[in-house]
Design a protein around this motif. Structure first.
Motif, mmCIF file in Angstrom:
data_model
loop_
_atom_site.group_PDB
_atom_site.id
_atom_site.type_symbol
_atom_site.label_atom_id
_atom_site.label_comp_id
_atom_site.label_asym_id
_atom_site.label_seq_id
_atom_site.Cartn_x
_atom_site.Cartn_y
_atom_site.Cartn_z
ATOM 1 N N UNK A 172 -5.349 38.249 48.953
ATOM 2 C CA UNK A 172 -5.134 37.156 48.009
ATOM 3 C C UNK A 172 -6.403 36.366 47.705
ATOM 4 N N UNK A 173 -6.329 35.638 46.593
ATOM 5 C CA UNK A 173 -7.403 34.712 46.228
ATOM 6 C C UNK A 173 -7.152 33.407 46.981
ATOM 7 N N UNK A 174 -7.920 33.158 47.999
ATOM 8 C CA UNK A 174 -7.632 32.055 48.925
ATOM 9 C C UNK A 174 -7.826 30.670 48.322
ATOM 10 N N UNK A 175 -8.499 30.604 47.177
ATOM 11 C CA UNK A 175 -8.704 29.279 46.581
ATOM 12 C C UNK A 175 -7.472 28.784 45.835
ATOM 13 N N UNK A 176 -6.436 29.637 45.724
ATOM 14 C CA UNK A 176 -5.212 29.247 45.039
ATOM 15 C C UNK A 176 -4.117 28.912 46.044
ATOM 16 N N UNK A 177 -3.304 27.923 45.696
ATOM 17 C CA UNK A 177 -2.135 27.553 46.485
ATOM 18 C C UNK A 177 -0.896 28.078 45.769
ATOM 19 N N UNK A 178 -0.003 28.742 46.506
ATOM 20 C CA UNK A 178 1.187 29.325 45.895
ATOM 21 C C UNK A 178 2.418 28.835 46.635
ATOM 22 N N UNK A 179 3.376 28.298 45.882
ATOM 23 C CA UNK A 179 4.605 27.794 46.491
ATOM 24 C C UNK A 179 5.830 28.292 45.745
ATOM 25 N N UNK A 180 6.967 28.274 46.453
ATOM 26 C CA UNK A 180 8.209 28.803 45.898
ATOM 27 C C UNK A 180 9.307 27.749 45.951
ATOM 28 N N UNK A 181 10.063 27.652 44.874
ATOM 29 C CA UNK A 181 11.194 26.720 44.803
ATOM 30 C C UNK A 181 12.428 27.501 44.378
ATOM 31 N N UNK A 182 13.486 27.447 45.187
ATOM 32 C CA UNK A 182 14.717 28.156 44.833
ATOM 33 C C UNK A 182 15.960 27.294 45.027
ATOM 34 N N UNK A 183 15.785 26.115 45.595
ATOM 35 C CA UNK A 183 16.916 25.240 45.878
ATOM 36 C C UNK A 183 17.278 24.424 44.643
ATOM 37 N N UNK A 184 18.570 24.376 44.291
ATOM 38 C CA UNK A 184 18.977 23.583 43.132
ATOM 39 C C UNK A 184 18.839 22.090 43.399
ATOM 40 N N UNK A 185 18.667 21.709 44.667
ATOM 41 C CA UNK A 185 18.421 20.313 45.010
ATOM 42 C C UNK A 185 17.005 19.944 44.568
ATOM 43 N N UNK A 186 16.902 18.922 43.717
ATOM 44 C CA UNK A 186 15.591 18.523 43.205
ATOM 45 C C UNK A 186 14.616 18.109 44.279
ATOM 46 N N UNK A 187 15.119 17.762 45.473
ATOM 47 C CA UNK A 187 14.231 17.362 46.560
ATOM 48 C C UNK A 187 13.309 18.510 46.957
ATOM 49 N N UNK A 188 13.779 19.736 46.825
ATOM 50 C CA UNK A 188 12.961 20.902 47.167
ATOM 51 C C UNK A 188 11.751 20.985 46.242
ATOM 52 N N UNK A 189 11.980 20.779 44.947
ATOM 53 C CA UNK A 189 10.883 20.802 43.980
ATOM 54 C C UNK A 189 9.929 19.641 44.225
ATOM 55 N N UNK A 190 10.481 18.467 44.484
ATOM 56 C CA UNK A 190 9.641 17.292 44.713
ATOM 57 C C UNK A 190 8.700 17.521 45.892
ATOM 58 N N UNK A 191 9.227 18.088 46.973
ATOM 59 C CA UNK A 191 8.395 18.313 48.155
ATOM 60 C C UNK A 191 7.326 19.359 47.882
ATOM 61 N N UNK A 192 7.656 20.356 47.038
ATOM 62 C CA UNK A 192 6.705 21.423 46.746
ATOM 63 C C UNK A 192 5.536 20.942 45.905
ATOM 64 N N UNK A 193 5.745 19.906 45.068
ATOM 65 C CA UNK A 193 4.694 19.486 44.140
ATOM 66 C C UNK A 193 4.080 18.134 44.479
ATOM 67 N N UNK A 194 4.547 17.491 45.538
ATOM 68 C CA UNK A 194 4.155 16.102 45.788
ATOM 69 C C UNK A 194 2.652 15.919 45.983
ATOM 70 N N UNK A 195 1.954 16.958 46.503
ATOM 71 C CA UNK A 195 0.519 16.822 46.751
ATOM 72 C C UNK A 195 -0.314 17.676 45.792
ATOM 73 N N UNK A 196 0.297 18.120 44.686
ATOM 74 C CA UNK A 196 -0.420 18.966 43.733
ATOM 75 C C UNK A 196 -0.889 18.155 42.531
ATOM 76 N N UNK A 197 -2.035 18.543 41.990
ATOM 77 C CA UNK A 197 -2.568 17.910 40.784
ATOM 78 C C UNK A 197 -1.918 18.573 39.574
ATOM 79 N N UNK A 198 -1.142 17.825 38.771
ATOM 80 C CA UNK A 198 -0.463 18.437 37.631
ATOM 81 C C UNK A 198 -1.419 19.078 36.630
#
Length: 281
Positions: A172-198
């Motif tokens: 993999x290209x180590x300079x990239x961060x990759x995350x997965x969201x599959x939970x319909x609960x919005x809290x899962x998405x919030x936690x996945x993106x909370x420290x990411x630069x939009x």
């Protein structure tokens, strides 16, 4: 047309249940009574070596399973799938896993048309897009390089990319961060993106049709800027006037690099570790 009996009401199922009721075999005894078991209970397909000798089954078990498969039409449906027939009765469409994995010179016809060339055309577009993201040619809204990728998907649209990510981690290209969201609960998405630069985050909405209820729910609090991928085109384009659709990965225009919604709660860490994304498309 007579209605087919339920699976558990078939005589083949009853025979299999009776076989199971005879008792649980012991693995040591199975190998002791059949010295060639380790060689016989193996399937080789290309580079794959599948050893099922340590399953608690016998030749009789396999014979009964094959009889049940024949009685329920598994082989007939398999052949129909390879012919491109519409065996997906729910959506009245062909099941084209074979076309997605077919070599360029293969022929898989649907309604008289060979769909393999179109499949490889889309795969080429996906590979090109992935390479542009990795190289930094395809940038975020502000022109900054993409550093984060978030995959949103349900079922196979989550497990497939996640398994590929884990399998290809050493490449993999180590300079990239990759995350997965599959939970319909919005809290899962919030936690996945909370420290990411939009401004440096790419979202992939992975779905066969893009209108599955779980996927639609998960993407409700999505960023204003996203990337969608799909193996087939949706029945209708997105309704938002701020985005444009492509059956492959495409750029969605937005007015600002900001989140369009954020749940108030968070729960736990993202499912997948961070730090990379596969370098193969």
């Amino acid at each position: 047309m007579a209605k087919s009996p339920k699976l558990t009401h078939r005589p083949e199922w009853t025979a299999l249940a009776g076989h199971r009721a005879q008792g649980r075999p012991q693995l040591r005894e199975l190998f002791a009574s059949d010295p060639g078991r380790a060689e016989r209970y193996v399937v080789r397909v290309g580079d794959l070596h599948i050893d099922y000798s340590k399953h608690l089954i016998t030749d009789e078990t396999l014979a009964l399973l094959r009889e049940l498969a024949a009685a329920t039409g598994v082989f007939t449906l398999r052949d129909a799938m390879f012919r491109g027939e519409r065996i997906n009765l729910t959506e009245d469409r062909a099941v084209l896993h074979t076309a997605l994995r077919a070599p360029r010179d293969a022929v898989v016809e649907v309604d008289g048309e060979n769909v393999v060339p179109k499949v490889h055309a889309v795969l080429a577009k996906m590979a090109g897009f992935a390479e542009r993201v990795r190289s930094g040619e395809w940038t975020g809204h502000t022109g900054r390089r993409i550093r984060n990728v978030v995959n949103i998907g349900i079922g196979g649209s989550d497990l497939g990319p996640a398994m590929a990510y884990e399998a290809l981690r050493p490449f993999t290209a180590r300079e990239l961060t990759f995350r997965f969201v599959s939970n319909v609960d919005g809290a899962d998405l919030h936690e996945a993106i909370r420290d990411l630069d939009p401004a440096q985050t790419l979202f992939i909405v992975a779905s066969k049709s893009c209108w599955a209820s779980g996927t639609a729910t998960s993407t409700t609090p999505r960023p204003t800027r996203c990337c969608r991928t799909a193996t087939t085109s949706p029945s209708s384009p997105p309704t938002s006037s701020s985005s444009t659709w492509s059956p492959t990965a495409s750029r969605c225009s937005a007015t600002a690099p900001r989140w369009s919604g954020r749940p108030a709660r968070s729960s736990g860490a993202p499912r997948a570790p961070t730090g990379s994304t596969p370098t193969t498309s």
